[in-house]
Motif scaffolding. Structure first.
Motif, short mmCIF file in Angstrom:
data_model
loop_
_atom_site.label_atom_id
_atom_site.label_comp_id
_atom_site.label_asym_id
_atom_site.label_seq_id
_atom_site.Cartn_x
_atom_site.Cartn_y
_atom_site.Cartn_z
N LYS A 8 -18.10 8.48 -28.58
CA LYS A 8 -17.84 8.99 -27.71
C LYS A 8 -19.00 9.61 -26.62
O LYS A 8 -20.02 9.08 -27.05
CB LYS A 8 -16.76 10.15 -28.43
CG LYS A 8 -18.14 10.93 -29.09
CD LYS A 8 -17.35 12.36 -30.01
CE LYS A 8 -18.91 12.86 -30.87
NZ LYS A 8 -17.56 13.84 -31.90
N TYR A 45 -13.06 11.48 -24.29
CA TYR A 45 -11.40 11.87 -25.24
C TYR A 45 -10.94 13.41 -24.25
O TYR A 45 -10.00 13.51 -24.61
CB TYR A 45 -11.46 12.81 -26.80
CG TYR A 45 -12.69 11.61 -27.33
CD1 TYR A 45 -12.13 10.26 -27.18
CD2 TYR A 45 -13.16 12.02 -28.64
CE1 TYR A 45 -12.30 9.29 -28.53
CE2 TYR A 45 -13.54 11.19 -29.44
CZ TYR A 45 -12.91 10.16 -29.59
OH TYR A 45 -13.13 9.42 -30.39
N ILE A 70 -8.83 8.23 -23.25
CA ILE A 70 -9.02 7.78 -24.11
C ILE A 70 -6.85 8.02 -23.92
O ILE A 70 -6.48 6.86 -24.95
CB ILE A 70 -9.23 8.87 -25.43
CG1 ILE A 70 -8.46 8.74 -26.66
CG2 ILE A 70 -7.87 10.07 -24.42
CD1 ILE A 70 -8.98 7.64 -27.73
#
Length: 365
Positions: A8, A45, A70
């Motif tokens: 991430k 994200y 995402i």
């Protein structure tokens, strides 16, 4: 070797790309410095940044960063990225940072017929996302399927061996430090640079100032210390927790969320650094990064007697305090202020750690 690394973009309050920060940046970068070509799938994200991918060259190796919002995955807009991934002809997939990244890495491994390694920089069971239905099952399957598992601490290795019965080898790789930044410096200059009191005794810490990290114990200890000391200051830096207000008073100094070079100056400026923690699913298995950064700066510390912290300081029991016991913490701080001792620990640098892991990867392949 061609390697795909999945992680991430944002963790521990930092942007891996913009800040070139921590384990998620250092693993692919140091592997590239050893001559490998790395493709990083960096999951965003937050869906905030539309920055295109880019490539960094390190001698004969390289790191190509692909930033994947995402929403692209949720909307099945992944075709172009998959073509790039397939053209990489990767021999190895490394999944890190959280449960979705491990899931994606496992599926890419199956699709590409590549070896697959899991990197656990924390106990991912303690993350909030683990409460989402099926996520724990996915975590278990991802670890079980891995050809090898890299964990951040010996305590986490014990848990993985006990609770997951992995088929692959489990290897410990602690976090490293940047010795070019975290090193001993002049205390007076550091205090001047941060506009801290020049004559007082300074105690403090930096990072996520939350209850989960044990700051409630620090604040309770400070309430006792401020009543029994006159020239001692509590200095704090980092992201605050709305559910855990900072202590107040003339001798509490909050520096805000500061940059890494300022954290270095803080650790040089303090008389005693505090490394708190709770005996919890997080505290037992996390790696005490701040502990090693403080020690690298020559700072005497007091630390919670839990997990990897206790393992690292087992030769220095006098500077450990029971998690949650603010009275013992206050006494331990006073003892370090009067008779400071510095643990005989040499923090390792990232290039040393990754070099050791590379040899294991080569044997696996």
């Amino acid at each position: 070797m061609n390697i795909i690394f999945v992680c991430k973009r944002y963790y521990t309050g930092k942007d891996v790309i913009r800040h070139r920060f921590g384990r998620l940046y250092e693993i692919p970068t140091q592997l590239a410095r050893l001559g490998h070509d790395i493709l990083v799938l960096c999951l965003d994200y937050r869906n905030k940044n539309h920055q295109e991918g880019f490539t960094e060259q390190f001698g004969s190796g390289s790191v190509k960063w692909i930033i994947v919002p995402i929403r692209n995955i949720l909307n099945f807009e992944f075709t172009a990225n998959y073509r790039t991934i397939k053209s990489m002809q990767a021999t190895l997939i490394i999944g890190s940072s959280d449960i979705p990244c491990l899931w994606l890495s496992r599926h890419l491994s199956n699709c590409l017929g590549a070896y697959y390694i899991v990197d656990l920089y924390d106990n991912y069971e303690s993350f909030g996302q683990a409460r989402i239905p099926w996520f724990k099952r996915s975590l278990r399957a991802s670890i079980k399927a891995a050809n090898a598992i890299i964990v951040v601490s010996s305590t986490l290795k014990t848990k993985i061996m006990r609770d997951y019965s992995p088929t692959g080898s489990v290897l410990v790789m602690n976090n490293g430090i940047d010795a070019g930044s975290f090193s001993i410096g002049d205390r007076l200059e550091a205090r001047i640079s941060l506009r801290l009191p020049l004559q007082g005794r300074l105690i403090g810490t930096a990072g996520n100032l939350s209850r989960m990290k044990g700051l409630d114990t620090v604040y309770d200890a400070w309430h006792e210390l401020q009543e029994t000391t006159e020239n001692t200051y509590l200095v704090l830096a980092g992201k605050t927790d709305p559910k855990l207000p900072l202590p107040t008073g003339e001798r509490v100094i909050y520096l805000g969320e500061i940059l890494e070079n300022e954290i270095v100056q803080l650790f040089r400026a303090l008389d005693v650094g505090i490394v708190p923690g709770h005996d919890s699913a997080f505290g037992r298995y996390c790696f005490p990064q701040k502990l090693f950064e403080m020690i690298a700066c020559g700072l005497p510390v007091v630390a919670a007697k839990v997990g990897a912290i206790e393992d690292a300081l087992h030769m220095n029991p006098a500077i450990l305090f029971a998690p949650g016991d603010h009275k013992i913490l206050a006494k331990t701080i006073n003892l370090q202020l009067e008779y400071p001792q510095l643990p005989n620990i040499k923090p390792m640098q990232w290039n040393e750690l990754i070099r050791d892991i590379e040899s294991i990867i080569k044997n696996l392949i």
